[in-house]
Structure formats: structure tokens, C-alpha cells
Design an enzyme around this catalytic site. Structure first.
Site, PDB file in Angstrom:
ATOM      1  N   MET A  54      26.960  32.178  40.187  1.00 44.51           N
ATOM      2  CA  MET A  54      27.398  31.994  41.459  1.00 44.51           C
ATOM      3  C   MET A  54      28.836  32.665  41.257  1.00 44.51           C
ATOM      4  SD  MET A  54      26.100  28.843  43.037  1.00 44.51           S
ATOM      5  CE  MET A  54      27.148  27.654  42.249  1.00 44.51           C
ATOM      6  N   LEU A  74      33.632  33.694  37.252  1.00 44.23           N
ATOM      7  CA  LEU A  74      33.014  33.797  35.920  1.00 44.23           C
ATOM      8  C   LEU A  74      33.785  33.241  34.750  1.00 44.23           C
ATOM      9  CD1 LEU A  74      30.983  37.123  36.090  1.00 44.23           C
ATOM     10  CD2 LEU A  74      30.255  34.888  36.578  1.00 44.23           C
ATOM     11  N   HIS A 119      29.402  32.311  31.026  1.00 44.65           N
ATOM     12  CA  HIS A 119      28.503  33.349  31.857  1.00 44.65           C
ATOM     13  C   HIS A 119      28.626  34.718  31.026  1.00 44.65           C
ATOM     14  CE1 HIS A 119      30.304  31.172  35.555  1.00 44.65           C
ATOM     15  NE2 HIS A 119      28.885  31.133  35.561  1.00 44.65           N
ATOM     16  N   VAL A 143      28.792  27.120  26.145  1.00 45.99           N
ATOM     17  CA  VAL A 143      30.053  27.576  25.900  1.00 45.99           C
ATOM     18  C   VAL A 143      31.093  26.536  26.002  1.00 45.99           C
ATOM     19  CG1 VAL A 143      31.603  29.398  25.836  1.00 45.99           C
ATOM     20  CG2 VAL A 143      29.267  30.082  25.843  1.00 45.99           C
ATOM     21  N   SER A 185      32.714  26.551  36.338  1.00 42.50           N
ATOM     22  CA  SER A 185      33.619  26.875  37.281  1.00 42.50           C
ATOM     23  C   SER A 185      34.340  25.996  38.092  1.00 42.50           C
ATOM     24  CB  SER A 185      32.694  27.920  38.295  1.00 42.50           C
ATOM     25  OG  SER A 185      32.098  28.855  37.581  1.00 42.50           O
ATOM     26  N   ARG A 186      33.586  24.879  38.015  1.00 48.58           N
ATOM     27  CA  ARG A 186      34.447  23.655  38.790  1.00 48.58           C
ATOM     28  C   ARG A 186      35.526  22.939  38.204  1.00 48.58           C
ATOM     29  NH1 ARG A 186      28.583  23.012  40.620  1.00 48.58           N
ATOM     30  NH2 ARG A 186      28.794  23.030  43.093  1.00 48.58           N
TER      31      ARG A 186
END
Ligand code: AMP
Length: 285
Positions: free
Chosen positions: A36, A39, A43, A182, A192-193
Site C-alpha cells: 500500500m 514503503l 517492503h 523486518v 507504515s502506521r
């Protein structure tokens, strides 16, 4: 394509499908990394693994509206395609597929994947429409970008179970590869949050990983009773605002266990301030 040149940015299904079918007809293998965007190194590790195992890699960047609940963060989810593209270039990605919402869900779209028991509990109970949205967009991406292998992160454990189940049940011709989580240097799983966390919340968020490490230590000294392990984890999780669940699951499935008697995933979700975080670990392996 060299590691420094920018991946080709494609925004229509027809373009990405044509690019992939042409490469496959040349005998090349394709790895697909659905994301989404926003990154991070998690990712990037999926893209690097895909690049090591396949001739070409396509990453998709699409904030999928159907996997967000009505009260969730779809509108404020971080978006920065230029930054994402630079990170993907560095990781050796060949194509970035970044469709619009209209491209993925044209007016009149009316079909969703129905997910079953694998999606019912845990994340599925808290986010009742989430996995139907995930399964639908993942199947659409598999159809638009018909790769040999697709790469997912173990951080989203239930997602990996739901996607594998969907691929098996619907006879989708693609191999699913699950890659390790990771982490930040202090152990917080990259997400990402994490960008939503205030500095204090960011410190408190390390409790998720610390609770999983405490569980690992108990199992390592022979503890197998999940209630003893749960109590120890809860004592470490005092820093978070609300523990939503701690699940003990047979590895590879969503079936709960009451003793650690083989490979077992301990998965948890907690709220730190307003931010929901998830993490998991494998024990008893
Ligand atoms: P997202 O952009 O959050 O939908 O994630 C896209 C893919 O990256 C999913 O397969 C995630 O499981 C994976 N992913 C997210 N965070 C991590 C992480 N910290 N380590 C490894 N993979 C991750």
C-alpha cells in the site's frame, strides 16, 4: 535493468499485464510484491528477496479502499509515490504498478472474494470486512500482474494464512512466499502506521516486541501452558493502552492451541494511543 534506473511506472491494468506477459513469453520469471506504499525496509526486503529469486519484479502501490473499515484510516494513510519509487529503484524493482481507485474498482464493480474461517477470528473479528477486501484486491492483482511468485511479510500473519487459503481454494497459479518481519533497531516491527506514533507512544510501542521476547524466553525454558505465557506477556504490555488480543495458533493456520506442542505462532494486536499495531513470533519450532 540496472539497480539505479527508476522502475517503469504503470497505472493501468492493461499496461502491467502486457509487460508481464511479454516477459513471461521470453521465459522470464516474475515476482510480485503487493504493497500500500509508504514503503519502509520491510517492503524493500520483500522486493530484494523477489529480485534474488525471479528475473523481474513488479511492486504494486495501491491503498486499497475495500480493506479499510468505515472508521479506519483510509483517508489519512500516508502516500508518497515519488519516495516509494526511489526506494523501489534502489531495491532493483523493474515495474511499479500504481493504479487509481477507479482503475481497480470501476463504477459498477460488484464482486468480492468471500473469505471463510481463516478470516473470522482475531484481526477478522476486529476488522470484519478487512480480509474480504484484502483477498479481493490480491486476487485482482494476481490477475492483472500474472506473476510466478508473490511475496508477503510474516508480520501480517493472518493475511498470509488467508491469502494462501484463497490461492489454494480458487486454484490461482502462483506460489506464495512468506518473508521474515523486518524490525527497527529497538525491535518494533516496521509498519507504515508507525508514522502515526508520538515520541512517547513510539517508546511504549516497543512493549509488543518485548512481550513476544518474554514469551520466547518462557518457551525456551520449557513453559508450554499458553495461559502462563499470556499472563507474562500481559505484564510486559502494561505500557500499551489496550491489548486487543493475544492468540496462540498452530503455525500455518488460524487454529488456536492451549499448549505449545509444536510450531506455534503467538500473534498480538494492541492499541498505542489511537494507533493499532500488530506483531507475532514463532515458538516451539
Ligand atoms: P502493506 O503496505 O502494509 O500492505 O504491506 C505490504 C506487504 O509488506 C505485506 O505483505 C506486509 O506483510 C509486508 N510488510 C509490512 N511490514 C513488514 C515488515 N516489517 N517486515 C516484512 N514485511 C512487511
Amino acid at each position: 535493468m540496472s539497480e539505479t534506473s527508476s522502475p517503469l511506472l504503470l497505472s493501468t491494468g492493461a499496461e502491467i499485464r502486457a509487460a508481464i506477459l511479454a516477459a513471461r513469453s521470453n521465459g522470464e520469471t516474475i515476482g510480485l510484491v503487493p504493497t500500500m506504499g509508504a514503503l519502509h525496509a520491510g517492503h524493500v526486503s520483500l522486493v530484494r528477496t523477489a529480485k534474488a529469486e525471479c528475473d523481474r519484479v513488479v511492486a504494486t502501490v495501491f491503498v486499497n479502499p475495500t480493506q479499510f473499515g468505515p472508521q479506519e484510516d483510509f483517508n489519512r494513510y500516508p502516500r508518497d509515490l515519488e519516495r516509494d519509487r526511489a526506494l523501489l529503484a534502489e531495491a532493483g524493482c523493474d515495474w511499479v504498478f500504481a493504479p487509481s481507485t477507479d482503475e481497480m474498482y470501476p463504477l459498477g464493480s460488484d464482486t468480492m472474494v468471500h473469505v471463510g474461517a481463516a478470516a473470522a477470528e482475531w484481526e477478522g473479528r476486529i476488522r470484519p470486512t478487512h480480509f474480504a477486501g484484502v483477498a479481493t484486491v490480491v486476487l485482482k492483482l494476481f490477475n492483472l500482474a500474472p506473476a510466478n511468485r508473490a511475496y508477503f511479510g510474516r508480520k501480517d500473519y493472518q493475511q498470509t494464512v488467508v491469502v494462501r487459503q484463497m490461492v489454494s481454494d480458487l486454484n490461482v497459479p502462483i506460489d506464495i512466499v512468506i518473508c521474515p518481519t523486518v524490525r527497527e533497531p529497538d525491535g518494533l516491527a516496521m509498519s507504515s502506521r508507525n508514522a502515526y506514533l508520538s515520541p512517547t507512544e513510539r517508546q511504549h510501542a516497543t512493549a509488543l516486541r518485548r512481550s513476544l521476547l518474554a514469551a520466547e524466553e518462557l518457551v525456551a525454558i520449557g513453559e508450554s501452558d499458553v495461559e502462563v505465557i499470556r499472563a507474562r506477556m500481559e505484564s510486559v504490555l502494561v505500557d500499551v493502552d489496550h491489548v486487543q488480543y493475544i492468540a496462540f495458533l498452530r503455525d500455518g493456520a488460524m487454529e488456536s492451541v492451549d499448549r505449545i506442542a509444536g510450531p506455534t505462532v503467538i500473534a498480538l494486536a494492541a492499541k498505542v494511543g489511537a494507533t493499532r499495531l500488530i506483531d507475532n513470533t514463532l515458538v516451539g519450532d
